[in-house]
Scaffold this active site. Structure first.
Site, PDB file in Angstrom:
ATOM      1  N   ARG A   1       0.844  -1.198   0.000  1.00 38.89           N
ATOM      2  CA  ARG A   1       0.000   0.000   0.000  1.00 38.89           C
ATOM      3  C   ARG A   1       0.875   1.244   0.000  1.00 38.89           C
ATOM      4  O   ARG A   1       1.905   1.285   0.674  1.00 38.89           O
ATOM      5  CB  ARG A   1      -0.900   0.028   1.235  1.00 38.89           C
ATOM      6  CG  ARG A   1      -1.886  -1.116   1.318  1.00 38.89           C
ATOM      7  CD  ARG A   1      -2.776  -0.976   2.534  1.00 38.89           C
ATOM      8  NE  ARG A   1      -3.587  -2.172   2.746  1.00 38.89           N
ATOM      9  CZ  ARG A   1      -4.374  -2.371   3.786  1.00 38.89           C
ATOM     10  NH1 ARG A   1      -4.436  -1.447   4.731  1.00 38.89           N
ATOM     11  NH2 ARG A   1      -5.074  -3.479   3.906  1.00 38.89           N
TER      12      ARG A   1
ATOM     13  N   ARG B   1       3.357   2.178  10.205  1.00 40.87           N
ATOM     14  CA  ARG B   1       2.719   2.451   8.912  1.00 40.87           C
ATOM     15  C   ARG B   1       3.749   2.193   7.821  1.00 40.87           C
ATOM     16  O   ARG B   1       4.666   2.990   7.619  1.00 40.87           O
ATOM     17  CB  ARG B   1       2.203   3.891   8.847  1.00 40.87           C
ATOM     18  CG  ARG B   1       1.326   4.155   7.613  1.00 40.87           C
ATOM     19  CD  ARG B   1       0.759   5.564   7.638  1.00 40.87           C
ATOM     20  NE  ARG B   1      -0.145   5.766   8.763  1.00 40.87           N
ATOM     21  CZ  ARG B   1      -1.439   5.415   8.754  1.00 40.87           C
ATOM     22  NH1 ARG B   1      -1.962   4.828   7.701  1.00 40.87           N
ATOM     23  NH2 ARG B   1      -2.187   5.648   9.807  1.00 40.87           N
TER      24      ARG B   1
ATOM     25  N   GLU C   1      -4.621  -0.396  15.545  1.00 42.64           N
ATOM     26  CA  GLU C   1      -5.434  -1.442  14.912  1.00 42.64           C
ATOM     27  C   GLU C   1      -4.560  -2.498  14.251  1.00 42.64           C
ATOM     28  O   GLU C   1      -3.624  -2.174  13.522  1.00 42.64           O
ATOM     29  CB  GLU C   1      -6.356  -0.794  13.870  1.00 42.64           C
ATOM     30  CG  GLU C   1      -7.141  -1.775  13.028  1.00 42.64           C
ATOM     31  CD  GLU C   1      -6.593  -1.855  11.611  1.00 42.64           C
ATOM     32  OE1 GLU C   1      -6.413  -2.985  11.130  1.00 42.64           O
ATOM     33  OE2 GLU C   1      -6.344  -0.806  10.990  1.00 42.64           O
TER      34      GLU C   1
ATOM     35  N   SER D   1      -9.243  -5.331  11.159  1.00 43.60           N
ATOM     36  CA  SER D   1     -10.558  -4.749  10.919  1.00 43.60           C
ATOM     37  C   SER D   1     -11.449  -5.851  10.382  1.00 43.60           C
ATOM     38  O   SER D   1     -11.145  -6.440   9.342  1.00 43.60           O
ATOM     39  CB  SER D   1     -10.481  -3.599   9.903  1.00 43.60           C
ATOM     40  OG  SER D   1     -10.034  -2.414  10.507  1.00 43.60           O
TER      41      SER D   1
ATOM     42  N   ARG E   1       2.354  -4.489  13.012  1.00 39.68           N
ATOM     43  CA  ARG E   1       2.059  -3.908  14.326  1.00 39.68           C
ATOM     44  C   ARG E   1       2.008  -4.988  15.405  1.00 39.68           C
ATOM     45  O   ARG E   1       2.302  -4.706  16.570  1.00 39.68           O
ATOM     46  CB  ARG E   1       0.740  -3.142  14.267  1.00 39.68           C
ATOM     47  CG  ARG E   1       0.827  -1.892  13.399  1.00 39.68           C
ATOM     48  CD  ARG E   1      -0.507  -1.199  13.258  1.00 39.68           C
ATOM     49  NE  ARG E   1      -0.406  -0.005  12.430  1.00 39.68           N
ATOM     50  CZ  ARG E   1      -1.439   0.765  12.089  1.00 39.68           C
ATOM     51  NH1 ARG E   1      -2.656   0.447  12.519  1.00 39.68           N
ATOM     52  NH2 ARG E   1      -1.264   1.819  11.331  1.00 39.68           N
TER      53      ARG E   1
END
Length: 424
Positions: free
Chosen positions: A263, A278, A350, A353, A392
């Site tokens: 991404r 990130r 997070e 999801s 993460r």
């Protein structure tokens, strides 16, 4: 993609629910085009019926020797055919514009989703374990990873650019061990079928999953081949049954896939976003369901529990949060996040999801099931959730299990994969 019939029959209610996402939504042009399209279809069908009758009449006239009348009628049918061609062209233009508007509309938020224009207004549903406490200065996952020889972020940046991490030594074993542990756990304990899909997807696959056209700029694209680097395995799993009609007894289908994800992640670049928080490239085990519509919200709760199992097995403190309407992805009707605690920042991040997309993606991919033999096919509901993303999670494992001497005690399920109980 939303059901056009639902929009046509309930335009005010659909618009109201869409606006809870925090966007200015107008359905006026869409409804206008829908009415135009249906009017054109009605007119074209009437003209085609007249043409068909005229063709039969020409045959009868010729059969009875009335050639002049047949010639005049042929000329009239030619003018009719020209009108039909013009209507078909107009219809194609209207349908194209209508489709462009329809595919850009997001999914309707489920009625249980809290309405808010602020992303921070998530609802904490529950927490697992207490936050860890430390009697010594807490080090970040970056400091721990570099000191223990697990991460080499400067060389990762040297090879590919910023936010492309390089894992080395037992760090590489830990990263791959997480993938193996999670995939095996979901297969053996929770009954998922393991999938190892391509890491690239074509334009149609990205459209079905709803990354295209809205998120074009966030994707890595291989122009020569017309293929996109996978941003999440949801993209790939959503297309396994594209164009198929499943039988009721085949549902639910439960897939667990490992992929590396890519991404552009053009978000915040502050100090708190450094390291593995990130990144442009990360690994993930994705959980994916195809469900009967009446069972999909029960399926969502089970999918969430399956993702939670991983964090429980790794003995991490985490919380479960329900996202508000403004924070839903385009395809999602309801989303619940799992967030791990990073002691060095005193913040939750997070790692999963879990979303019910209802029939939004299924409509794009024409994925249906037959409720019973001989019944009309209906669209399935499709659900997805990270089970979970490793970057993460890797950071949380280091930070939550650090010791005063700078070592890190590994969670028991990962020790055989890494070949050590303690990283030091």
């Amino acid at each position: 993609m939303l059901d056009l019939k639902l929009i046509r029959e309930n335009p005010e209610e659909v618009a109201r629910r869409l606006r809870t996402r925090g966007e200015e939504i107008s359905l006026a042009r869409l409804l206008e085009l829908d009415e135009q399209r249906r009017a054109i279809i009605r007119e074209a069908e009437e003209l085609k019926a007249r043409r068909n009758e005229g063709s039969k009449e020409i045959g009868r006239l010729l059969a009875t020797g009335r050639e002049e009348e047949a010639r005049l009628l042929k000329a009239e049918m030619a003018r009719l055919a020209e009108q039909i061609r013009a209507l078909d062209e107009h219809l194609g233009q209207a349908e194209q514009e209508l489709r462009e508007l329809l595919i850009r509309l997001p999914n309707l938020p489920h009625r249980s989703v809290p309405v808010s224009a602020k992303k921070g207004d998530k609802v904490v549903l529950r927490e697992h374990k207490e936050k860890p406490s430390f009697s010594f200065p807490v080090r970040s996952h970056i400091a721990l990873g570099e000191a223990l020889g697990l991460l080499d972020l400067p060389r990762g940046a040297q090879i590919a650019g910023a936010r492309f991490p390089l894992y080395r030594g037992r760090g590489a074993l830990l990263e791959l061990g997480l993938v193996q542990f999670m995939l095996r756990y979901q297969a053996e304990e929770n009954g998922y079928e393991p999938i190892f899909p391509p890491f690239l997807g074509n334009e149609e696959s990205l459209f079905v999953s709803s990354q295209l056209p809205k998120f074009q700029e966030d994707l890595y694209f291989c122009e020569r081949d017309g293929l996109y680097l996978n941003p999440t395995a949801e993209v790939l799993l959503a297309n396994i049954h594209r164009g198929e009609i499943l039988q009721a007894e085949e549902l639910p289908k439960k897939y667990a896939a490992f992929t590396t994800c890519f991404r552009r992640e053009a978000g915040a670049a502050g100090e708190e976003e450094r390291g593995l928080i990130r990144v442009h490239q990360f690994n993930k085990v994705e959980l994916f369901w195809l469900s009967k519509p009446e069972e999909s919200y029960e399926a969502l709760e089970q999918l969430i529990r399956d993702a939670e199992d991983i964090l429980k097995e790794l003995d991490l403190h985490y919380r479960v949060t329900l996202l508000p309407t403004c924070d839903l992805a385009q395809q999602a009707a309801k989303t619940v996040d799992l967030e791990v605690w990073l002691p060095s920042q005193g913040k939750y991040y997070e790692v999963s999801s879990c979303s019910n997309c209802e029939d939004y993606q299924a409509r794009r991919g024409n994925i249906r099931y037959r409720p019973e033999p001989g019944a009309k096919p209906e669209f399935v509901h499709m659900l997805n959730g990270s089970g979970v993303a490793t970057s993460r999670l890797f950071a949380a494992i280091l930070e939550n299990n650090q010791q005063p001497d700078g070592s890190v005690v590994l969670p028991e399920p990962l020790r055989d994969y890494v070949g050590a109980d303690v990283l030091k």
